[in-house]
Design an enzyme around this catalytic site. Structure first.
Site, PDB file in Angstrom:
ATOM      1  N   PHE A   1      47.128 -48.155   7.996  1.00  0.00           N
ATOM      2  CA  PHE A   1      48.131 -47.768   8.994  1.00  0.00           C
ATOM      3  C   PHE A   1      49.059 -48.931   9.350  1.00  0.00           C
ATOM      4  CE2 PHE A   1      44.637 -44.732  10.509  1.00  0.00           C
ATOM      5  CZ  PHE A   1      45.042 -43.739   9.654  1.00  0.00           C
TER       6      PHE A   1
ATOM      7  N   GLY B   1      51.377 -47.248  11.917  1.00  0.00           N
ATOM      8  CA  GLY B   1      51.123 -47.675  13.284  1.00  0.00           C
ATOM      9  C   GLY B   1      50.377 -46.619  14.070  1.00  0.00           C
TER      10      GLY B   1
ATOM     11  N   TYR C   1      39.542 -37.697  -0.300  1.00  0.00           N
ATOM     12  CA  TYR C   1      40.994 -37.556  -0.338  1.00  0.00           C
ATOM     13  C   TYR C   1      41.335 -36.374  -1.245  1.00  0.00           C
ATOM     14  CZ  TYR C   1      41.772 -42.244   1.713  1.00  0.00           C
ATOM     15  OH  TYR C   1      41.808 -43.343   2.537  1.00  0.00           O
TER      16      TYR C   1
END
Length: 310
Positions: A218, A222, A69
């Site tokens: 998510f 989504g 990240y």
């Protein structure tokens, strides 16, 4: 409202092995830039550090991160270290390995023998001598194959004291069974949210039966995945949000948490207002009728994230 929904919503903590975490945690993916893994304008460093400290003040004691990240000038692990070290005793930091990125940002996937280097990279960046939980993040191309060699290598690192607990991510129920035959698993981290496929729901229920934490990612985005929520949400989700006077994101998180007491949430944000809203989602109670209506929504089509195609 059904008793089961009530119980799931009211349970505020869960166990990752011998570690107790609040069910709403924080995902660090968006700390480094306006879009994950971007090469553009980074988020303000002091703002990100302040956000992490505020998250802990609001009750976050479970942070999900990874050495990969990072953007051009920001590293999520370094920001976590700067903001929170020396770490609170109850803070659980979960990381993931198998994917990696070289200094230019290009993706690569580790061999079993390279996993130790990835674990040690997280240790250096976070300034720790062991990692609380490490998830083996399985590439989509391996979701129908064995993960035994890689998971076995992580189990050896746990035995060596570099890792306290093991988890798996982006897996099938068959791969969960394979991992459990090798070493204890404390969590399964898979994409999951409103519109989830039937096989995803089955795995979520299986984790509950086994007493394992199920940690969706998510849950808010989504089908938008790394890009964030779609511009237009389903009218059904928006209608529930209007009825409660809350955001669509809070509805999606509340629905996720009411799937079962073993289901955690790790929403990520770089916005302090969104952070406060996310943390309040576990107090939002959706009725049985609302839960049923949202659960019946059809799955949205999506493609694999670019970094996850290994």
């Amino acid at each position: 409202m059904s008793p089961r929904t009530n119980t799931a919503a009211a349970t505020r903590t869960w166990q990752l092995g011998d570690l107790t975490v609040n069910r709403v945690g924080f995902g660090a993916m968006r700390l480094t830039g306006t879009a994950p893994f971007d090469r553009g304008a980074p988020r303000d460093r002091e703002r990100s550090i302040g956000l992490l400290r505020r998250a802990v003040e609001l009750g976050v004691n479970h942070i999900d991160t990874a050495a990969f990240y990072f953007s051009a000038t920001r590293s999520a692990n370094e920001l976590i270290n700067r903001a929170l070290a020396p770490y609170p005793e109850d803070l659980v930091i979960t990381s993931k390995v198998w994917p990696g990125r070289d200094p230019s940002g290009a993706w690569w996937w580790a061999t079993p023998g390279q996993l130790r280097g990835q674990v040690e990279e997280n240790l250096r960046q976070l300034g720790r001598d062991h990692l609380d939980v490490v998830n083996l993040r399985v590439p989509p191309s391996r979701r129908t194959g064995s993960i035994g060699e890689h998971f076995g290598a992580l189990a050896e690192l746990r035995d060596a004291g570099l890792i306290r607990h093991l988890g798996i991510s982006n897996v099938t129920s068959e791969q969960l069974a394979e991992a459990l035959a090798i070493a204890p698993v404390v969590c399964v981290q898979n994409p999951y949210g409103i519109g989830a496929l039937s096989e995803d729901r089955a795995l979520m229920r299986l984790c509950g039966e086994l007493g394992l934490a199920f940690v969706p990612f998510f849950a808010i985005a989504g089908s938008g995945r790394e890009a964030g929520p779609a511009a237009r949400d389903s009218e059904a989700v928006c209608a529930v949000a209007r009825a409660h006077g809350v955001s669509v994101a809070q509805v999606r998180l509340a629905w996720t948490l009411q799937q079962g007491p073993h289901v955690l949430a790790i929403p990520g944000t770089g916005d302090p207002d969104h952070l406060a809203q996310n943390m309040a989602a576990d107090t939002l109670r959706l009725s049985a009728e609302e839960m049923g209506r949202l659960t019946s929504l059809r799955p949205a089509a999506h493609g694999d994230a670019g970094w996850a195609r290994g």
